[in-house]
Design a protein around this motif. Structure first.
Motif, PDB file in Angstrom:
ATOM      1  N   ASP A  13      13.229  -0.696 -10.723  1.00 35.49           N
ATOM      2  CA  ASP A  13      13.204  -0.730  -9.262  1.00 35.49           C
ATOM      3  C   ASP A  13      12.870  -2.147  -8.805  1.00 35.49           C
ATOM      4  N   ILE A  14      13.269  -2.441  -7.588  1.00 33.77           N
ATOM      5  CA  ILE A  14      12.962  -3.716  -6.948  1.00 33.77           C
ATOM      6  C   ILE A  14      12.436  -3.416  -5.556  1.00 33.77           C
ATOM      7  N   ARG A  15      11.348  -4.093  -5.202  1.00 39.36           N
ATOM      8  CA  ARG A  15      10.777  -3.935  -3.866  1.00 39.36           C
ATOM      9  C   ARG A  15      10.593  -5.314  -3.253  1.00 39.36           C
ATOM     10  N   ILE A  16      10.997  -5.468  -2.016  1.00 38.93           N
ATOM     11  CA  ILE A  16      10.893  -6.728  -1.288  1.00 38.93           C
ATOM     12  C   ILE A  16       9.717  -6.631  -0.328  1.00 38.93           C
ATOM     13  N   ALA A  17       8.783  -7.569  -0.449  1.00 40.10           N
ATOM     14  CA  ALA A  17       7.620  -7.626   0.442  1.00 40.10           C
ATOM     15  C   ALA A  17       7.821  -8.773   1.421  1.00 40.10           C
ATOM     16  N   ASP A  18       8.031  -8.427   2.680  1.00 36.78           N
ATOM     17  CA  ASP A  18       8.252  -9.419   3.737  1.00 36.78           C
ATOM     18  C   ASP A  18       6.991  -9.472   4.584  1.00 36.78           C
ATOM     19  N   ARG A  19       6.210 -10.553   4.415  1.00 40.11           N
ATOM     20  CA  ARG A  19       4.936 -10.671   5.110  1.00 40.11           C
ATOM     21  C   ARG A  19       5.090 -11.493   6.373  1.00 40.11           C
ATOM     22  N   SER A  20       4.588 -10.958   7.462  1.00 37.61           N
ATOM     23  CA  SER A  20       4.604 -11.654   8.747  1.00 37.61           C
ATOM     24  C   SER A  20       3.270 -11.383   9.418  1.00 37.61           C
ATOM     25  N   GLY A  21       2.370 -12.357   9.370  1.00 41.14           N
ATOM     26  CA  GLY A  21       1.022 -12.134   9.898  1.00 41.14           C
ATOM     27  C   GLY A  21       0.310 -11.097   9.053  1.00 41.14           C
ATOM     28  N   LYS A  22      -0.248 -10.091   9.709  1.00 40.01           N
ATOM     29  CA  LYS A  22      -0.963  -9.028   9.002  1.00 40.01           C
ATOM     30  C   LYS A  22      -0.022  -7.928   8.520  1.00 40.01           C
ATOM     31  N   ASP A  23       1.219  -7.945   9.007  1.00 47.07           N
ATOM     32  CA  ASP A  23       2.173  -6.885   8.660  1.00 47.07           C
ATOM     33  C   ASP A  23       2.916  -7.231   7.379  1.00 47.07           C
ATOM     34  N   VAL A  24       3.179  -6.204   6.592  1.00 43.59           N
ATOM     35  CA  VAL A  24       3.988  -6.346   5.391  1.00 43.59           C
ATOM     36  C   VAL A  24       5.095  -5.290   5.461  1.00 43.59           C
ATOM     37  N   LEU A  25       6.337  -5.750   5.542  1.00 41.50           N
ATOM     38  CA  LEU A  25       7.476  -4.839   5.585  1.00 41.50           C
ATOM     39  C   LEU A  25       8.041  -4.703   4.180  1.00 41.50           C
ATOM     40  N   MET A  26       8.134  -3.479   3.704  1.00 41.53           N
ATOM     41  CA  MET A  26       8.591  -3.235   2.346  1.00 41.53           C
ATOM     42  C   MET A  26       9.985  -2.614   2.369  1.00 41.53           C
ATOM     43  N   SER A  27      10.846  -3.116   1.495  1.00 36.31           N
ATOM     44  CA  SER A  27      12.194  -2.566   1.336  1.00 36.31           C
ATOM     45  C   SER A  27      12.446  -2.360  -0.148  1.00 36.31           C
ATOM     46  N   SER A  28      12.849  -1.169  -0.531  1.00 40.13           N
ATOM     47  CA  SER A  28      13.020  -0.843  -1.949  1.00 40.13           C
ATOM     48  C   SER A  28      14.466  -0.490  -2.258  1.00 40.13           C
ATOM     49  N   TRP A  29      14.879  -0.825  -3.489  1.00 40.24           N
ATOM     50  CA  TRP A  29      16.204  -0.401  -3.923  1.00 40.24           C
ATOM     51  C   TRP A  29      16.239   1.109  -4.091  1.00 40.24           C
ATOM     52  N   ASN A  30      15.235   1.685  -4.742  1.00 44.04           N
ATOM     53  CA  ASN A  30      15.330   3.107  -5.052  1.00 44.04           C
ATOM     54  C   ASN A  30      14.185   3.943  -4.489  1.00 44.04           C
ATOM     55  N   ASP A  31      12.948   3.652  -4.845  1.00 45.64           N
ATOM     56  CA  ASP A  31      11.825   4.495  -4.417  1.00 45.64           C
ATOM     57  C   ASP A  31      11.406   4.115  -3.001  1.00 45.64           C
ATOM     58  N   THR A  32      11.894   4.856  -2.040  1.00 48.54           N
ATOM     59  CA  THR A  32      11.584   4.555  -0.636  1.00 48.54           C
ATOM     60  C   THR A  32      10.234   5.103  -0.205  1.00 48.54           C
ATOM     61  N   THR A  33       9.530   5.799  -1.117  1.00 46.36           N
ATOM     62  CA  THR A  33       8.215   6.339  -0.761  1.00 46.36           C
ATOM     63  C   THR A  33       7.107   5.317  -0.979  1.00 46.36           C
ATOM     64  N   GLY A  34       7.409   4.213  -1.653  1.00 49.83           N
ATOM     65  CA  GLY A  34       6.411   3.172  -1.887  1.00 49.83           C
ATOM     66  C   GLY A  34       5.419   3.486  -2.974  1.00 49.83           C
ATOM     67  N   SER A  35       5.776   4.397  -3.888  1.00 46.58           N
ATOM     68  CA  SER A  35       4.818   4.807  -4.930  1.00 46.58           C
ATOM     69  C   SER A  35       5.048   4.104  -6.266  1.00 46.58           C
ATOM     70  N   GLN A  36       5.776   3.002  -6.277  1.00 47.95           N
ATOM     71  CA  GLN A  36       6.139   2.336  -7.537  1.00 47.95           C
ATOM     72  C   GLN A  36       4.938   1.868  -8.352  1.00 47.95           C
ATOM     73  N   ASP A  37       3.826   1.553  -7.687  1.00 48.67           N
ATOM     74  CA  ASP A  37       2.689   0.978  -8.410  1.00 48.67           C
ATOM     75  C   ASP A  37       2.000   1.986  -9.328  1.00 48.67           C
ATOM     76  N   THR A  38       2.243   3.263  -9.122  1.00 54.20           N
ATOM     77  CA  THR A  38       1.560   4.270  -9.943  1.00 54.20           C
ATOM     78  C   THR A  38       2.496   5.305 -10.545  1.00 54.20           C
ATOM     79  N   ASP A  39       3.726   5.376 -10.064  1.00 55.04           N
ATOM     80  CA  ASP A  39       4.613   6.492 -10.385  1.00 55.04           C
ATOM     81  C   ASP A  39       5.998   5.940 -10.712  1.00 55.04           C
ATOM     82  N   THR A  40       6.519   6.271 -11.916  1.00 52.05           N
ATOM     83  CA  THR A  40       7.850   5.782 -12.298  1.00 52.05           C
ATOM     84  C   THR A  40       8.947   6.823 -12.102  1.00 52.05           C
ATOM     85  N   SER A  41       8.596   8.000 -11.615  1.00 46.83           N
ATOM     86  CA  SER A  41       9.563   9.098 -11.554  1.00 46.83           C
ATOM     87  C   SER A  41      10.673   8.851 -10.541  1.00 46.83           C
ATOM     88  N   LYS A  42      10.435   7.929  -9.618  1.00 47.77           N
ATOM     89  CA  LYS A  42      11.428   7.663  -8.588  1.00 47.77           C
ATOM     90  C   LYS A  42      12.105   6.306  -8.785  1.00 47.77           C
TER      91      LYS A  42
END
Length: 891
Positions: free
Chosen positions: A663-692
């Motif tokens: 999987d690939i996740r793009i972290a776009d930081r702007s000030g305090k906000d972080v916008l995340m865009s993922s190729w596959n796991d759109t739930t944002g659980s990549q850091d702990t879960d490989t099932s998606k």
């Protein structure tokens, strides 16, 4: 578009005197073969008669014969067919009850020596004076053994007459045997009930556009029934699927019938829904008398336009001020024609003027109605341009065209979001409304697959395809005023009989009117399971330097987009060798923040586990280039659209065919906000879960060949210019595992690409009327090597058969092709040249290229094998991502 549940045919049901011989009992003398409770009805022909079956066309000869027996002594022999719709038919009115499900089956076989053919089982019912044709099932029948056709059918409405018949539409003269026909009542299905507690679609899109559905009046026979309730709950615009077409409203000249149209219109009005008129002028479902004079010849332009005006005045005038929009002309574009206009009888008689007059007459009949031109496949760039040019011409003449309707009969594979985006954007400068008028999404990607149930993975694929599509619609909501589905549920869709008879599930609600994943993808995407995406990494074929400068080897990879809410945020390409995975990620973000980052996740054994295992790794590559990894090397460079990461990531013992969780996740930081865009796991659980995670397959990648500069003479003779060229061979198979192949050589110059194909084929055939089934070669060219899942303007498919007969896709590129063909002792030779489309490539550049051989091995008109150089997907005619690579070398 023709509503598939109602297929108009001109039928003669007269019984030929030839059929009234000793093999028949008179219909009046036929016993009722249903049992006392009407639970079943069967025909075994054991009494030596046809048991009430008769020919639909009048030419058929139906005989109880021993040759036709599946069991017992007799079966029914069917001969004398002269048209596709001819065949045996029986009246089963007494058996059929409205709303009751039935199982229908029959055993069929072909006479000895007859090639395999498809036979269909169909119900014809007369409801309210209108004939309906509803497919039950169809399938291949053979001479080598008996085949059982079986299916289920529910009579949707009380009908005056119901018959069952068998036909072979593609084989008009086919004879066949049929026996042991059985119709059995099934247990009653529980009454359908809609889900009242889910969000209404019309409310979800209230701030975007109207949301509508097409329907038939049979669906609202009970205005308080579940079908009607579903329409009322979710939609605020309705379209009559058939009731306002010419054959329904004016079947005979000057005789109008608005019974069913008024029913449809009144239902919408009574429930506060806008009503859309479909369609006034069309080449289909228009009675032939419209185009004929009293002598049977084509009518004059004056007579045709008079008839058109009277029809439009009457139909549009009847609903003046109450129907908000009309499809005035429907499906008038044909990109294969020189002017891009369909060569219909309308056009043959009146030219383009009939389109102009249709809009003028409609506007005069109701100045308040919005007037649309409606067509399909508007995502095709060539067809779209013809449509754009037509509308522009009409507008410049002052013709009152208010909008363009995009039918969008899509599939779970195409068109892509980019194609839809380009389609809507293309008409923006015309200052007209745009509507999506006939939206559905076939669960198939070809005409041959068929499933009894809808596979879950395809349900999820369909859901995400719908979401991506609607993301584009919402992006253009300032242009789009309505999105209308062509049907409300999977039980009421024309795609169950077109382009072939099979179950299809193209809409948001299933046959039981329950919301599908496709519905939730539009309402609450979090309720849709994550789709497991698949991508391929190509072999690196040499050393990759992590320096930000991309070697030629990177052209072997395919760019994969990372999207969020319909926008492409990044794209990645991957290569591999035994110890490394190489990745480039182009991030499209012009707002610079040094903490922007790309996160890459690897699951070495693709375990798909809910918690990390020892082989699961995360790598963070920052836009600033800081925080280097001990084992992973990377480089960041600035690009015009943002930045690029080039990285080398360690893997253990990479082998061809291995699959990595990825999987690939793009972290776009702007000030305090972080916008995340993922190729596959759109739930944002990549850091702990490989099932998606998605799946990355270590693949061979595209084949590669060089072409030297040279300019041969295209005459079918192999001249000296071809000497020294290394050949490639079409030794992979799309269809079959053996068959005709070609040895292929290539040359190029600054104006053209040259191809020499020496084909080995022991029997040359063009028996089929379909060019793609004739013995031929097909050349595929992607000049800019974009590897897209759709054709761009520079992409072309060029087909040449052994007699040098040509066909080109798109047809607008036909002028690019020059060819010659000659027969040889063991096959044929094709020599061809193709002009570059778009910006001509230069020396040392790569283009996408492939070539295949079509082979009718036994001359029966069927394509038995297809060999190809690189792309075995079978999608080369519309998808360039699987092409091989051709490097344009020096002399």
């Amino acid at each position: 578009m023709n509503w598939g549940l109602i297929r108009k045919r001109s039928l003669s049901l007269m019984l030929s005197a030839a059929l009234l011989g000793t093999t028949f009992m008179s219909l009046a003398a036929m016993p009722n073969r249903a049992n006392a409770e009407q639970e079943s009805l069967s025909y075994d022909f054991e009494d030596g008669t046809a048991q009430g079956w008769y020919g639909r066309g009048g030419s058929e000869v139906l005989t109880a014969a021993a040759l036709a027996a599946h069991s017992g002594v007799y079966g029914l022999q069917v001969e004398g067919r002269t048209q596709g719709w001819n065949g045996p038919q029986a009246d089963i009115t007494s058996m059929m009850k409205e709303g009751q499900p039935y199982a229908l089956s029959a055993w069929l076989r072909l006479p000895a020596g007859t090639p395999d053919a498809s036979v269909s089982m169909t119900i014809q019912r007369t409801t309210g004076g209108t004939d309906h044709y509803e497919s039950v099932t169809s399938g291949p029948v053979q001479a080598g053994g008996w085949v059982r056709l079986k299916g289920e059918y529910t009579l949707p409405a009380a009908s005056e007459k119901v018959t069952i018949y068998f036909e072979s539409s593609d084989h008009p003269t086919l004879a066949f045997y049929i026996d042991d026909i059985r119709i059995e009542r099934l247990p009653d299905s529980p009454p359908a009930a809609i889900q009242e507690d889910i969000p209404s679609l019309k409310d979800v899109f209230e701030d975007d556009f109207m949301l509508g559905s097409a329907f038939l009046v049979s669906e609202i026979a009970d205005p308080n029934g579940p079908d009607a309730k579903l329409l009322k709950k979710h939609f605020n615009s309705l379209t009559a699927g058939n009731e306002l077409k010419w054959d329904a409203t004016e079947p005979q000249e000057g005789t109008f019938d608005f019974t069913r149209a008024d029913q449809a219109f009144r239902f919408a009005v009574d429930h506060g829904m806008a009503f859309r008129g479909h369609t006034l002028v069309w080449h289909s479902q228009t009675p032939d008398w419209v185009f004929r004079g009293a002598d049977g010849n084509l009518a004059s332009k004056e007579v045709l336009l008079q008839r058109m005006k009277r029809h439009i005045d009457t139909v549009v005038g009847r609903y003046k001020g109450r129907i908000y929009a009309w499809d005035v002309v429907n499906e008038v574009i044909d990109p294969s024609q020189p002017q891009g206009l369909r060569n219909s009888l309308w056009y043959q008689i009146a030219g383009e003027e009939y389109i102009e007059k249709a809009f003028e007459y409609a506007h005069a009949a109701d100045p308040s109605a919005k007037l649309f031109i409606n067509d399909y496949n508007t995502h095709d760039p060539v067809k779209r341009q013809y449509l754009y040019d037509l509308i522009k011409r009409l507008k410049e003449k002052g013709i009152p065209v208010d909008g363009v309707g995009h039918q969008m009969h899509n599939s779970i594979q195409s068109p892509s979001p980019q194609q839809i985006d380009a389609t809507i954007g293309a008409f923006r400068d015309l200052g007209i409304e745009q509507q999506i008028t006939e939206l559905d999404m076939s669960s198939y990607t070809n005409d041959t697959d068929s499933w009894e149930t809808f596979p879950v993975d395809l349900q999820i694929r369909q859901a995400y395809q719908y979401k991506d599509t609607f993301d584009v619609f919402k992006k253009h909501k300032d242009q789009i005023t309505a999105v209308i589905f062509w049907g409300k549920d999977d039980g009421n869709t024309w795609l169950r009989t077109f382009p072939t008879v099979r179950k299809n599930w193209p809409l948001l609600f299933d046959e039981n009117l329950q919301a599908k994943y496709a519905y939730w993808a539009l309402v609450d995407p979090g309720k849709v399971p994550v789709e497991i995406g698949h991508a391929s990494a190509s072999t690196s074929a040499g050393l990759i330097n992590i320096d930000g400068r991309l070697e030629e080897a990177w052209a072997r990879g395919t760019s994969v987009p990372v999207r969020k809410n319909g926008e492409t945020k990044a794209a990645f390409t991957s290569l591999w060798d035994q110890r490394h995975l190489y990745v480039t990620i182009d991030v499209f973000d012009t707002t610079v923040n040094g903490n922007d980052a790309v996160e890459v996740y690897i699951d070495g054994n693709n375990g798909k586990t809910p918690a990390y295992e020892p082989d699961d790794k995360k790598y963070t590559f920052r836009r600033s280039g800081t925080n280097p990894h001990k084992h992973a090397d990377y480089k960041t460079i600035r690009t015009e659209g943002g930045y690029r990461i080039e990285a080398s990531i360690p893997i253990e013992n990479g082998v061809l065919g291995q699959e990595l969780g990825f999987d690939i996740r793009i972290a776009d930081r702007s000030g305090k906000d972080v916008l995340m865009s993922s190729w596959n796991d759109t739930t944002g659980s990549q850091d702990t879960d490989t099932s998606k995670f998605g799946v990355l397959k270590l693949d061979e990648g595209p084949r590669y060949v060089s072409a030297k500069q040279g300019t041969p003479v295209i005459d079918g003779t192999i001249d000296a210019a071809w000497n020294g060229m290394d050949p490639i061979r079409t030794d992979r198979y799309v269809i079959g595992s053996a068959g005709s192949t070609a040895k292929v050589r290539t040359l190029w110059d600054h104006e053209r690409l040259y191809i020499l194909a020496e084909v080995k084929d022991t029997l040359l055939s063009k028996q089929s009327g379909n060019a793609y089934e004739q013995d031929s070669i097909e050349i595929f060219v992607d000049t800019n090597n974009a590897k897209t899942d759709f054709f761009e303007p520079d992409d072309g498919q060029y087909r040449i058969n052994f007699d040098n007969e040509r066909s080109v896709n798109p047809a607008s590129l036909s002028g690019n092709l020059i060819s010659a063909a000659k027969r040889t002792e063991d096959g044929y030779v094709v020599e061809a040249s193709i002009a570059w489309t778009g910006v001509p490539p230069k020396a040392n550049e790569l283009i996408g290229f492939d070539i295949q051989v079509n082979n009718d091995e036994d001359g029966d008109g069927d394509r038995d094998s297809v060999s190809i150089w690189n792309d075995t997907s079978g999608q080369s005619y519309q998808n360039t991502s699987g092409y091989g690579l051709l490097k344009l070398g020096e002399r």
